[in-house]
Every structure is written in structure tokens, then in C-alpha cells.
Design a protein around this motif. Structure first.
Motif, PDB file in Angstrom:
ATOM      1  N   SER B  49      70.692 128.323  56.538  1.00  6.21           N
ATOM      2  CA  SER B  49      69.980 129.382  55.802  1.00  6.21           C
ATOM      3  C   SER B  49      70.969 130.236  55.052  1.00  6.21           C
ATOM      4  O   SER B  49      70.752 130.560  53.873  1.00  6.21           O
ATOM      5  CB  SER B  49      69.193 130.260  56.765  1.00  6.21           C
ATOM      6  OG  SER B  49      68.253 129.506  57.453  1.00  6.21           O
ATOM      7  N   ASP B 169      63.672 126.967  52.466  1.00  7.07           N
ATOM      8  CA  ASP B 169      64.307 127.218  53.765  1.00  7.07           C
ATOM      9  C   ASP B 169      63.301 126.952  54.868  1.00  7.07           C
ATOM     10  O   ASP B 169      62.475 127.793  55.176  1.00  7.07           O
ATOM     11  CB  ASP B 169      64.832 128.655  53.832  1.00  7.07           C
ATOM     12  CG  ASP B 169      65.692 128.875  55.069  1.00  7.07           C
ATOM     13  OD1 ASP B 169      65.858 127.911  55.848  1.00  7.07           O
ATOM     14  OD2 ASP B 169      66.175 130.000  55.259  1.00  7.07           O
ATOM     15  N   GLU B 170      63.371 125.782  55.451  1.00  9.48           N
ATOM     16  CA  GLU B 170      62.451 125.368  56.513  1.00  9.48           C
ATOM     17  C   GLU B 170      61.015 125.725  56.171  1.00  9.48           C
ATOM     18  O   GLU B 170      60.381 126.494  56.889  1.00  9.48           O
ATOM     19  CB  GLU B 170      62.858 126.012  57.851  1.00  9.48           C
ATOM     20  CG  GLU B 170      64.329 125.758  58.148  1.00  9.48           C
ATOM     21  CD  GLU B 170      64.630 125.847  59.614  1.00  9.48           C
ATOM     22  OE1 GLU B 170      63.700 125.646  60.413  1.00  9.48           O
ATOM     23  OE2 GLU B 170      65.808 126.085  59.955  1.00  9.48           O
TER      24      GLU B 170
HETATM   25 MG   LIG Z   1      67.535 129.230  59.181  1.00  8.57          MG
END
Ligand SMILES: [Mg+2]
Ligand SMILES: Nc1ncnc2c1ncn2[C@@H]1O[C@H](COP(=O)(O)OP(=O)(O)OP(=O)(O)O)[C@@H](O)[C@H]1O
Lengths: 579, 250, 508
Positions: B49, B169-170
Motif C-alpha cells: 500500500s 489497493d486491495e
Molecule cells: Mg495495504
């Protein structure tokens, strides 16, 4: 998950050295990082300079009479307390000082503070003094003050800067030591100021008492367990206030003739208490209810036929204890603790009626509370008394019984809907209407009652917030364990609820502390009244009202600010407020 | 497409980043070509991240260089604004604006950043909502949508800015399995249009089928990268092997 | 079925073990105790008062109070009612202007505390931490004495720091102000129409925008509509004189209907409200499976609602005086409005006044040509405003900080600037968090105006105290205070709740 077994090529490095950024860089980053901010900075700086100049002109104006303050110190603190009995006041102060000293030993003083911060504070204080001193060139400041400001400021600043160079790495220094140094400086100030004669030594002794009892606390702490120690100190704190205000400061005289008629009965009642508790705790549910019913009946009856007040109150207390017995005195151990609680409570009540109510040996009869002393009494007393009332109201408001709920809601909402001053007037003007003609409470007592009644409503709302935060699972679990409603409330719900709302309660206590200043309006001689009316109207300090009001503001501020800081720390330690 | 030599749109050179004393990125060097789809995987706390948040400067790197679409990321405010309107980002927690309707969420930045007329913005928003498959939800508030729908709105919101690059991000890890599929389909379709994508995700199916390159992060550095077929079939680094065995074991 | 073990018939528990019975016995016992205590106290009080030659009547409202007030509508009120009216209006002046000023100052300071400008955030912190930790009474008294001892002495030729606009002196702060003239009400009617038109314009343009998907500038349209009416009204306001007839007609018809008709209608309304409550309550307990089993608490609520409805109706029928007072007040208001409208009035609705000094006797005074804050007003206003502003600043700051970080990250990722982000994403969300505690602060400010008594500002409490010092009617005065402050509190909390409900986020 750890990848220690795989040699990844890159190892962690220390972060890039932050060069001590020059103040120009700092200013560019924090003051002039955009056009808007730059303009804002300039406008604010100009405004700030003008404000400081105006303040300096005000402070150093020849019309200001700051010198009237030190000789009036006793007036601010105790107002009309007979000067020949001032030893009582010193004793009160020393008791508090001793307790404070012991407490610091037991609870610690907030651990460590970074040296860099201390040095930065010294530097900031020095810089401020220096700037103010230089600016005071444009004010009618006297030469001496200016010299002190400029040279003292420069010296402090120099020391600060020098120390910053020396102290390179982060290191801690105990808060206690810093406070001790500040305290020593204050004591030095006491000797330097033209205070009323006969106050310098007792004030110095106060400081010594704190230090001495800090060591006493440490010594005793080696023998007692920390928990026991804390408990004992808490009890002493709780007892100290009644002892100080009802005994030491009142200096009561006991008139035997007035008490002989009821004293034996009171003794008998106190002795009978453990028996009642024993019976109730052993008896079945219905028999216990019968005993309680009987006690309650006698209690009500005693108010109707007006037995001596002490007996009435003791009977009421006994009824309450008996009602609480099934909840608190279930096991033999708990019962033993309960006996002791009863004996302590009963004896305290008895003492209150023997000594607290009778006349006093003071030179002035009656009115002897004033100044900061009265402010503290109202704040501490109001908080302490409103606590049980507030909790009861909160329980009432969340109760499943509609009539209790309605009564609580009406009380809370009415009190919260009106200003405190109207409640104070209610206490001052309406309570005497309910009493037989010619009889009246002391103004201080009525104000305390009014403040208590007022604060309880706000406190109730805070506690209610806590009660609602206790999850339903908790009540269901305690029901499943077979607890009664009373047990569940006292042992499960309330402790959790109160824990959650501690910060709110401290906030409420601070608000109450500030609100006590309103009693000045109904004519009590609290600190604000002394500063606003009494001192500025004395012949040798005539017209010093703004100075006195600023002093009042400063003193109130110091109390309120330090309490709110302490509460912040407490909040962080309890970890509430963070979700 | 080895290391995006063709026409790099993102170039990172020895990027380092600390949080206090803790080093989250220990020197990341890589580049992404235009139209490339890069999937970043790696254990929790490895700095994935942090890395992709550095690309649009939600985090500031302290050492090294990042150049996005020809613009170097420095503390120059104008550069940051230009890059942010070129780079779209989709978060794990959607981060839709709860006080605005879906339509308003998508039009807000178009009007205020891209300076489009409101009608153009709404037209574009409707087109995108249709593309992500939820045109009928335009008037609702985010709180009234399911997680998958919210994430698709978030994607539409980013796409509305016509970004050159999309960062994910995910995007699926806060979703139920069924909703994951909805979102992955949208992402796959997006990859088909030639968009440059950098995605942190643990959806190995997506990585295999859609990605041009898979990158494994650990301890703030790139351990191994390569085309998915090769990456999954014969990983070189033991760390990769272990990670893949853990993640594919169930 | 057949081999189910047979149960003994359930036994009813004895009364003293019946939970429901115990619960209600305790409650009724306590209620009885409270009522008994109240009646004993009231009996005692009336007896004591009779002994002192006082009584619990309301003559103080109609008798000449023989008091003088520092400022306000009736400086020498001829009845107690006039005195309280003056106090109430003075209180509202401080409260309303204080609320506006405290909100503005508090919002600015709160935002400044979060500013990236070091100086601004430091100064804001100092503002908050110093003001909120000093009792508001100390602040009120301080500002009062500052104004009355440090401001310049008023001379015959004083013209203040800004001549013609602002005059600062120990007798007060006077500034230029547009004063409403006798035609103001007529213009006001146009302004109201303007507001309604603006609202209508906003809505229609909004609907158009939604239909066509183009920017129809509803805000601009609404503003223009309002301005158009305002300008039109400035010149055409005598036309509103027609409203005078309308009010006259209404007043006449209100007076023409006999009181008993109002009584019956209001009583029916009261009964209907009670019935409606019970009806809705029962509906809420009804599910497709039928009516849920009602608890004793439910029955209590329904009985209470019914009793309140029926009781209200009974009071209305048995006490015609209450209704009469109501209709009289209504009639009075209508007639009052009637007098404000007249075809023949002319002249501008507002006239600018600027501060000036007059010398009626030996000493110069501030003339009534500007709007003047007396030192008392200045003290109480500054005190409560700044004190409340420091709390509002904290609330605003807390509200802004309560918006999750992801929101600003998403905003930044879309390329929004800091200002845009604040205006369009952060503040609208923070507003919902800010609103309830903000309402509490408005309540506190309103209640703190009662500290005017400490600086001789004639608001409700000061007027009341002056009254009971004259007449000794403390209980009545305290009841009047309670009624007044409780209505204000109720009003503010109703408003806040209304906006709060509108501002709630839509959730699944
Ligand atoms: Mg993360
Ligand atoms: N704002 C921050 N302050 C301090 N440390 C941080 C911060 N953000 C991230 N970290 C630390 O940096 C490291 C890398 O975090 P990062 O969020 O990039 O991991 P990640 O690979 O995305 O993990 P996950 O799969 O759990 O999301 C972690 O150890 C984390 O604790």
C-alpha cells in the motif's frame, strides 16, 4: 510469516538524518507556504504586535495598582475568616499538602518528560520575556520591570539555547524533579513578595510538608501493598474534606445539654445495626422484605412525629443499609466488611450531629467561609453530593418503571432548561419560604444545595450516556447468572458505565468549579466576589477592579486548565474515547 | 514486456520511505509501461500500500525518484495536482462520499477539477455507471448500496476523470465472494481497453489471466517480478515459493 | 398428545411476590411520597407567606412595579408584564446576536486550529484554551468594567475611532446602522414573498436540472428572484397596505366567534391527539401475526396518553378563561399587525443612522441616532459570545477531525484542492457531527445571558430580581423564569432536532 530465513538483499537503514532545519526554512514551510498563508501570517503578526503593545500599555500604566495584591492575599484565600484563628486554615492546607505528598508517592507523578521538551520550554519562556521586554520600550513600563524582563529573558533564552546544543540525544527527566524545581522557585518568590506578615513561613512549611510526606509515602509504601495504600489514601481524601470544613475550620464547641436527650438512643441504634444486617442477610427473601418494610415505616414515621434529627437520619441510614444488605452482604466476608462500613458511616453521622451542627468557638459566629476556600468547598462539595443524586436520576431515567422514568425526566429536563442563577435564587429565596418563619439556612448551605441540585441533572445525563454504552449482553449475562436487578446494577452495569464516562464526569466537575463563581451574584463572599467587590472597595486598594478581575481570571484558569489537562491524561490512560 | 522498457509511464528509482524509525520501503526500483497491467502481491505489512500510495503522493517518499507520466513527484503543488488528476485510485474501503448521491459522487471532481459542464459530467457518469453495470443506482446514496456496488461506483468515479493510470489497493478484500466477481469483471474489462493498471490484490486468478507482470513485495522491497505464467509456474526466489505455497494451499 | 405429562394448574403468586404488583406499588408509593412532600411544602410556604402578608397571586403582572430598567423598550414599565416583556426582549437581543457572532467566531477559530499556518493554529489554540477555562461570569464582569473604565470618556465633541461609523466611549459603543422605519413591515411583506419565490425558483430550477441534466444555476436564480422582490418592495411597498385590511378582517372575525366555540374545537383536538397517539401506538405493536402482547408499561403509556388528552379537553371546557386569554392574545397580535400596514405610508423602509453625541443637560450623552451598545450590553454580549465561541471552536474542530481519513484521501486522489475538499467533502460530513453539540452551545449561551444581572443588564433575571426585591413575590418570579427559559430551551431543541433529522445520512 517472518522472512528471516530468506536473505533479502536490502537491509533496513536508519532514516535520513533530519538536519536541524534553519528557521528560515521553518518559516517558509509553516508560515509562508502559500499566498493565502503568507498574507494571513503578516496580518496576524501585525494584529498580535498591536495587541501586545496595548496590553503592555495597560499593564504598565501608572493607573494600574498591581501592588495591592500581595497584601490582600489572605482576603482572596479566606476572606473574613478571623485572623486570630488563621492557624486552623494553615492546618487545613497542610492536611491537603500531606495527602498530596503521600499520593504522589503512591500514584507517581506522570513519569518522565523529555529533556529536550523542558529545554525548549525554558527557551520559549526566555524568548517570550525578551520580546515582551523589548516591546515594553514603547509602554510606560518602569525601568526595573523592563530590566528584569529583558535581562532575565535573555539569560533564560541563552541557557535554553546553550542547553539545546548540549542535549543532543533524547533523554528523560522525571516530572517530579521538574515540579520540585518549579516549586522551589515558587517558594523563593513567596519570600521575595511583600505578602502579609506571618504567611511566608507557613507557605514554606506547606512546600516542605508535600516533600516530607512524599518520602513518608515512599517509606510506608515499602510495608503496605500498593493496593491497600491507594485505598487508605482514597479514604483519607474523602474524609479530609468533612474534617476540614466541619471541624478544623468551624472549630465547633459541643454543648452537652443539647445532646444528652438523644445520644444514648443514637448509640443504641448504631450498636443495633450489625444485628439488623445479620438478620436480614440470613433471612429469606420475604422475611428480609418484611424487616425492610418495618424499618422504612418507622423511618417515615420518625419524620412525621419529628424525633431528634440525628435519630431520624440514623434510622434512614439503617434502612438504606438494610435494603442494600442482600446485594452486598451475601458472603460472610462481605458481611464483615459491611459491618465495618455501617459502623464507620454511623459514627461519622453521629460525629456530624455532635460537632458539625452545634455552635462554633470562632471569634465571628456563623459567617466564616469565603474566598478561594469557599469556592473550593462549593466545587468539591457540589461534585461529591451531586454524584449520588445524579447516578440515581440516571438510573431512574433508564429504569423500566415508567413513573420513576417520568419523574427523573421531568427533573433533569427542567433543571437543564433553566440557568444556574435561577436555581441559586430558588435556593436562596424559596427555601426559607418552606421553613418556619425566622428560621433559615446559612447562605453557603443553600448555595451548596442549589449547586448540587443543578449539577446532578447534568451528571445524570453523562451517566445515562455510560449506561446506554453498556452492552445488552452484559445485562443478559448477569440475568443468566441469577443476579437481582439491584445486584446487576450495582455490580455490573454501573461500574462499567461510570468507567466509560469518567472523562465526562471530570469535565462536569470543571464546569461546576467555574459555575461556583455565580454565588457572587447572590451575595456570598466567594473568590470572585472578593476580587470584584471586596478588595476593590477597600480604601487602600480602591478602584483596582480590572487588576483584581484579571487575577481572578488567572487563578480560575490555572485550576480549570490543570484539571482539564489531568483529565486528558486520565482519558488516554483509560483508553476511552478512542474507538 | 520485461520491465516495461517500451514506453514507461511510471518510473521508480530506489524509492525509500520511513515512518518514524521504521523503514517501509527500502529502495524500490521498477517501471510500468503504458497499457501494462501490474499486479502487486506480498505478505501483510510488506509495503504494498505504501508503494502505490507514493505513486500519487498520498504518501511522500523521502529518497529516490518517482516520475509519473513525465512529471516528477516533488513537493511542487502544481505537479501533485496534475498527477492526481492523471492517476485514478480505488481504495479497499471504497471511500465514497456518504453525503452525496452516486451521481454526485461521480460528477463532483469532473466539474470542479476537470471543469466540465454539469450536463457533460452527468452524461459521462451515466455512461460509466452503465459500463460498471449499475445505471439504476444513480440517485441512491452510498449507504444504500451493497459493498460490490459501492466499489463499482468508486471505480466509475475514478474513471470519470479519464485517468491515464489506475491504482487499485486491495479493491476486493472488503467484499463477499459474490461481490468480488462483480468488481473483478469490471477490472478485467478495464484492462482490456488498454488502461495502465497497478493493482494490489490477492486474487490469483485475476493475476494469472489479466496481468502482464506480477510483483512480489516483502520487507519493503521487490523480491521477484515477472510475467504471471513464469512467476507462478517456476518462481526463482525461495521467498516467492513459500509465499505462493501459503496462498495457494487452500 | 396423549402421553404428555399433566401439569398442575399454574398457581398465581401471592400479591407480595407478584413482580408486576410490586413494581407498581413501589412506583405509586414514591409518586405519592413526592406529591405529599410537594403539597406539604407548598402548604407551609403559603402559610408562611400569609403570615408575612404575601400571597401567591399574579397581581405583580398587572400592578405598577415602581421600578426603573437600565435599557430596553419600557424603561419605566407601568405594569409588571411590561417589565418582563422588556427583559425578555433584551435577553433575546443578546442571545440572538450572540449566537450569530459566536458561531462565526467559533467556526473561524476552529478551522484556524487545523490550519497549516503555525501562527494561526497557535493563536487559535491560545484563544480556546484561555477562554474556555475562565468562568464566563468573570469574563462578563471584566468586559463590562473594561468598557466602563478604560474606554475614552465621552465628550461633547467625541466622534470615536471612525467618525460617523463607530463611536467608542465609556457610555457605550455606538455604530452606524440601518434602522427600520414605519414602512419596514410593508417592505418586510415583500421580503417574505421574495423568500418564498426564491425557494420556489430554486426548486423548479433544480427539478429542471435533474430532468435535463444541465446546470440550471438554481442558486443564482433564487438569489435574483429574492433581490427582484426586495427592490420592487422598496418602491412599491405601500401596495402591501392591502394586508392591513386582511388583518383587520381577521381580527374582527376572531373576536366575533364566541369563546365556547374555540373551547369545543380545542377540546376535540385534544381528545383527537390522545386518541391518535394510542392508535399509532397500537399500530406500531401490530405485526402481520397480530397484536403483540402488551406489557403493563404499554398499558401505562396508553392510559397516560388518554388521560392527557381527556385532561386537556376537560381543562379547556372547564376553564374558559384560558381559551379567552388565547383568543385575546391572537386578536391583539392581529390588530398589531393591522397597524403596521397602511396604503398611505411612504418613505424608505430603512434609514441609515450614524452615531452622534448630544448634551441634554450638563453631561454629554450618546444620541439615539446610531445603534448603541451600553457597557452592560457590551459586557454580557462579549462575555457570552467569546466564551461560547471557544466551545464552538472545539466542536467544529472535533467535527472536522471526525471525518475519516479515507474521505480526504479519496478526494485528493480525484485531484480536488484542499479548499474544494474542505467545502464539498469534509464540511458537509462534519456538519452532521457538529450540529447536536452546537445546539447545546446555543442553549448554554441563551441561559448564560442570565448573567446580565451581574452587570446590571436588564434581562429576564435582572428584571425579575428587581421585581421581587420590590414586591417579595419570589415564587411567582421564579415560575415566570422557569416558563420563559424552558420555552426557549424547548424551541432551540426542537429546531436543532428538526435540522438534525434532515441532515442524517441515508443508510441501508
Ligand atoms: Mg495495504
Ligand atoms: N501511517 C503510518 N504510520 C506508521 N507506520 C505505517 C503507516 N502506514 C504504514 N505503516 C507501516 O508500514 C508498513 C507497510 O505498510 P503497508 O500498509 O504498506 O503494508 P501492506 O503491504 O499494504 O499490508 P496489508 O496487506 O496488510 O495492507 C507496515 O509495517 C505498517 O505498519
Amino acid at each position: 510469516m517472518s522472512a528471516e530465513s530468506f536473505d533479502l538483499p536490502l537491509q533496513p537503514e536508519p532514516p535520513p538524518k533530519v538536519h536541524r532545519i534553519g528557521w528560515l526554512d521553518w518559516a517558509r514551510k509553516n508560515l509562508f507556504n502559500s499566498v493565502f498563508n503568507g498574507t494571513l501570517t503578516m496580518v496576524l503578526t501585525a494584529g498580535l504586535l498591536l495587541l501586545i503593545l496595548a496590553l503592555l500599555r495597560f499593564v504598565f500604566s501608572p493607573d494600574r495598582r498591581w501592588e495591592v495584591m500581595p497584601p490582600n492575599a489572605a482576603n482572596y484565600v479566606v476572606e473574613a475568616y478571623p485572623r486570630e484563628d488563621l492557624a486552623n486554615m494553615w492546618l487545613s492546607l497542610w492536611i491537603i499538602a500531606a495527602l498530596a505528598g503521600v499520593s504522589t508517592a503512591s500514584w507517581g507523578m506522570g513519569g518522565q518528560v523529555s529533556v529536550i521538551k523542558v529545554v525548549a520550554a525554558v527557551r520559549a519562556i526566555g524568548a517570550t520575556a525578551l520580546v515582551v521586554g523589548v516591546l515594553s520600550l514603547w509602554s510606560p513600563a518602569g525601568g526595573a520591570t523592563q530590566t528584569v524582563l529583558v535581562w532575565g529573558g535573555a539569560a533564560l533564552f541563552g541557557v535554553g539555547v546553550g542547553a539545546t546544543r548540549l542535549v543532543q540525544e533524547e533523554r528523560g527527566v522525571s516530572v517530579a524533579r521538574v515540579l520540585a524545581i518549579v516549586g522551589a522557585l515558587l517558594v523563593g518568590l513567596v519570600w521575595y513578595m511583600p505578602l502579609e506578615s506571618g504567611t511566608t513561613w507557613p507557605l514554606t512549611i506547606t512546600a516542605l510538608v508535600v516533600v516530607a510526606f512524599h518520602w513518608v509515602g515512599k517509606l510506608v509504601g515499602q510495608w503496605l501493598s500498593a493496593r491497600l495504600m491507594k485505598r487508605v489514601i482514597t479514604v483519607l481524601w474523602v474524609l479530609s474534606f468533612p474534617v476540614i470544613y466541619l471541624h478544623i475550620q468551624r472549630n465547633p464547641s459541643l454543648v452537652w445539654g443539647e445532646v444528652t436527650s438523644w445520644l444514648p438512643w443514637a448509640g443504641l441504634l448504631i450498636a443495633a445495626g450489625p444485628a439488623v444486617i445479620w438478620v436480614v442477610s440470613r433471612a429469606g427473601r420475604e422475611q428480609a422484605a418484611g424487616v425492610n418494610f418495618l424499618l422504612g415505616g418507622v423511618s417515615i414515621y420518625s419524620w412525621v412525629i419529628q424525633w431528634p434529627m440525628a435519630i431520624r437520619v440514623l434510622f434512614l441510614l439503617l434502612t438504606l443499609f438494610s435494603l442494600a444488605t442482600p446485594t452486598f452482604a451475601a458472603s460472610p466476608r462481605a458481611r464483615r466488611a459491611f459491618y465495618w462500613t455501617w459502623l464507620a458511616g454511623g459514627l461519622c453521622t453521629l460525629y456530624f450531629f455532635l460537632m458539625g451542627i452545634g455552635s462554633t468557638d470562632l471569634a465571628t459566629r456563623g459567617h466564616f467561609l469565603g474566598g478561594i476556600n469557599l469556592t473550593i468547598l462549593l466545587a468539591v462539595g457540589g461534585t461529591a453530593l451531586s454524584f449520588p443524586l445524579g447516578v440515581m436520576l440516571a438510573l431512574g431515567r433508564t429504569s423500566s418503571m415508567p413513573i420513576f422514568r417520568i419523574l427523573s425526566i421531568v427533573y433533569i429536563e427542567v433543571v437543564r432548561g433553566v440557568p444556574l442563577i435561577t436555581v441559586l435564587f430558588f435556593g436562596d429565596k424559596v427555601i426559607p419560604r418552606f421553613l418556619p418563619p425566622g428560621l433559615d439556612f446559612a447562605g453557603e448551605a443553600k448555595a451548596l444545595l442549589a449547586i448540587t441540585a443543578f449539577s446532578a441533572a447534568y451528571l445524570a445525563e453523562n451517566v445515562r450516556g455510560g449506561l446506554q454504552a453498556v452492552s445488552k449482553g452484559q445485562t443478559e449475562a448477569s440475568r443468566a447468572l441469577g443476579m437481582t436487578t439491584a445486584q446487576m446494577t450495582m455490580l455490573i452495569t454501573l461500574p462499567q458505565a461510570l468507567r466509560v464516562v469518567i472523562p465526562a464526569l471530570v469535565g462536569q466537575a470543571i464546569a461546576l468549579f467555574k459555575d461556583t463563581s455565580l454565588v457572587a451574584i447572590i451575595g456570598l463572599a466567594d473568590f470572585l466576589r472578593v476580587a470584584r467587590d471586596i478588595v476593590p472597595n477597600q480604601p487602600d486598594s480602591l478602584g483596582s477592579i480590572l487588576e483584581n478581575l484579571l487575577l481572578a481570571a488567572l487563578v480560575y484558569w490555572i485550576f480549570a486548565f490543570s484539571f482539564s489537562r489531568a483529565s486528558l491524561r486520565l482519558e488516554r490512560r483509560l483508553g476511552v474515547g478512542t474507538r | 514486456m520485461e520491465n516495461g522498457a517500451a514506453n514507461p509511464i511510471i518510473v521508480c528509482e530506489n524509492v525509500k520511505k520511513w515512518f518514524g524509525d521504521f523503514q517501509a520501503l527500502r529502495g524500490v526500483t521498477t517501471s510500468v509501461a503504458e497499457g501494462e497491467v501490474v499486479v502487486v502481491i506480498g505478505p501483510s505489512g510488506s509495503g504494498k500500500s505504501t508503494f502505490i500510495r507514493c505513486i500519487n503522493r498520498l504518501e511522500q517518499h523521502q529518497e529516490g525518484r518517482i516520475v509519473v507520466a513525465g512529471i516528477e513527484l516533488t513537493s511542487d503543488v502544481r505537479n501533485i495536482e496534475r498527477i492526481r488528476s492523471e492517476v485514478g485510485m480505488v481504495f479497499q474501503q471504497f471511500n465514497l462520499f456518504p453525503h452525496l448521491t452516486v451521481m454526485q459522487n461521480i460528477t463532483l471532481a469532473q466539474v470542479w477539477v476537470r471543469k466540465r459542464s454539469r450536463s457533460d459530467a452527468e452524461e459521462r457518469a451515466m455512461a460509466l455507471l452503465e459500463r460498471v453495470g449499475i445505471p439504476e443506482q444513480a440517485a441512491k446514496y452510498p449507504g444504500q448500496l451493497s459493498g460490490g456496488q459501492q466499489q463499482r461506483v468508486a471505480i466509475a468515479r475514478s474513471l470519470a476523470m479519464d485517468p491515464k493510470i489506475m491504482l487499485f489497493d486491495e479493491p476486493t478484500s472488503a467484499l463477499d465472494p459474490e461481490m468480488i466477481k462483480e468488481v473483478l469483471e469490471v477490472m478485467q474489462e478495464l484492462a482490456g481497453t488498454g488502461m495502465t493498471i497497478v493493482a494490489v490484490t490477492h486474487e490469483m486468478g485475476f493475476a494469472r489471466e489479466v496481468a502482464n507482470r506480477v510483483v512480489l513485495f516483502d520487507e519493503g522491497q521487490i523480491v521477484e517480478e515477472g510475467p504471471p505464467a513464469e512467476f507462478f509456474a517456476n518462481p526463482r526466489h525461495p521467498r516467492t515459493k513459500m509465499f505462493l505455497s501459503q496462498i495457494l494451499s487452500h | 398428545m396423549a402421553n404428555r405429562p399433566s401439569l398442575a394448574a399454574p398457581t398465581r403468586p401471592p400479591l407480595w411476590r407478584n413482580a408486576t404488583f410490586l413494581k407498581w406499588a413501589a412506583q405509586i408509593g414514591v409518586l405519592f411520597g413526592v406529591l405529599a412532600l410537594g403539597s406539604v411544602l407548598i402548604g407551609e410556604a403559603t402559610a408562611n407567606m400569609r403570615a408575612q402578608g404575601l400571597s401567591l397571586d399574579w397581581d405583580l403582572l398587572t400592578d405598577p412595579p415602581g421600578i426603573q430598567l437600565g435599557e430596553g423598550i419600557f424603561i419605566k414599565p407601568s405594569t409588571g408584564l411590561e417589565a418582563f416583556y422588556t427583559g425578555a426582549v433584551n435577553m433575546l437581543r443578546v442571545a440572538l446576536s450572540g449566537i450569530v457572532a459566536a458561531t462565526v467566531v467559533g467556526a473561524i477559530v476552529g478551522i484556524a486550529r487545523l490550519s497549516s499556518n503555525w501562527l494561526a493554529s497557535r493563536l487559535a489554540t491560545v484563544f480556546v484554551e484561555s477562554l474556555r477555562n475562565i468562568p464566563v461570569l468573570v469574563q462578563v464582569v471584566f468586559w463590562f468594567f473594561l468598557a466602563s473604565t478604560l474606554f475614552p470618556i465621552l465628550e461633547a465633541d467625541s466622534s470615536g475611532p471612525i467618525p460617523g461609523v463607530l463611536l467608542v466611549s465609556r457610555k457605550g459603543v455606538s455604530f452606524a446602522w440601518p434602522f427600520p422605519q414605519e414602512t419596514f413591515w410593508q417592505w418586510g411583506a415583500f421580503l417574505v414573498v421574495g423568500l418564498l419565490t426564491a425557494r420556489w425558483a430554486y426548486r423548479t430550477r433544480m427539478r429542471r436540472a435533474e430532468a435535463l441534466g444541465e446546470d440550471t444555476r438554481p442558486g443564482t436564480w433564487a438569489l435574483l428572484a429574492f433581490l427582484a422582490w426586495a427592490v420592487l418592495g422598496w418602491f412599491a411597498h405601500p401596495l402591501a397596505g392591502a394586508l392591513g385590511w386582511l388583518f383587520m378582517l381577521l381580527a374582527a372575525s376572531v373576536g366575533a366567534v364566541p369563546v365556547s366555540v374555540y373551547q369545543v374545537v380545542l377540546a376535540l383536538v385534544s381528545l383527537y391527539l390522545g386518541w391518535r397517539w394510542i392508535h399509532r401506538f397500537l399500530e406500531s405493536r401490530r405485526s402481520p401475526a397480530g397484536l403483540a402482547k402488551l406489557t403493563d408499561d404499554d398499558y401505562f403509556r396508553m392510559i397516560l396518553a388518554g388521560a392527557l388528552g381527556a385532561g386537556g379537553a376537560a381543562v379547556l371546557m372547564l376553564l374558559p378563561a384560558a381559551t379567552e386569554v388565547g383568543t385575546n392574545v391572537l386578536q391583539y397580535l392581529l390588530e398589531f399587525c393591522d397597524q403596521k400596514f397602511d396604503f398611505l405610508r411612504s418613505g424608505a423602509p430603512l434609514a441609515m443612522g450614524s452615531p452622534s453625541v448630544e448634551v441634554p443637560g450638563r453631561f454629554p450623552q450618546i444620541a439615539g441616532t446610531g445603534l448603541t451598545m451600553t457597557p452592560s450590553f457590551f459586557g454580557i454580549w462579549m462575555g457570552v459570545t467569546l466564551y461560547t465561541a471557544s466551545f464552538i471552536a472545539e466542536i467544529v474542530r472535533g467535527g472536522i477531525l471526525s471525518v475519516p481519513k479515507g474521505q480526504s484521501e479519496a478526494g485528493y486522489a480525484l485531484g480536488l484542492r484542499r479548499g474544494q475538499l474542505l467545502r464539498m467533502v469534509i464540511l458537509p460530513q462534519a456538519f452532521r457531527v457538529i450540529l447536536p453539540p452546537l445546539g447545546n452551545q446555543y442553549l448554554n449561551l441563551s441561559k448564560n445571558t442570565s448573567l446580565g444581572i451581574a452587570v446590571a443588564f436588564p434581562e429576564m433575571v435582572q428584571v425579575g430580581q428587581t421585581m421581587f426585591n420590590q414586591t417579595g413575590d419570589t415564587i411567582q418570579v421564579i415560575l415566570i423564569w422557569m416558563a420563559f427559559y424552558l420555552s426557549i430551551s424547548l424551541l432551540i431543541s426542537v429546531l436543532i432536532n428538526y435540522y438534525n433529522r434532515r441532515a442524517q445520512l441515508v443508510e441501508r
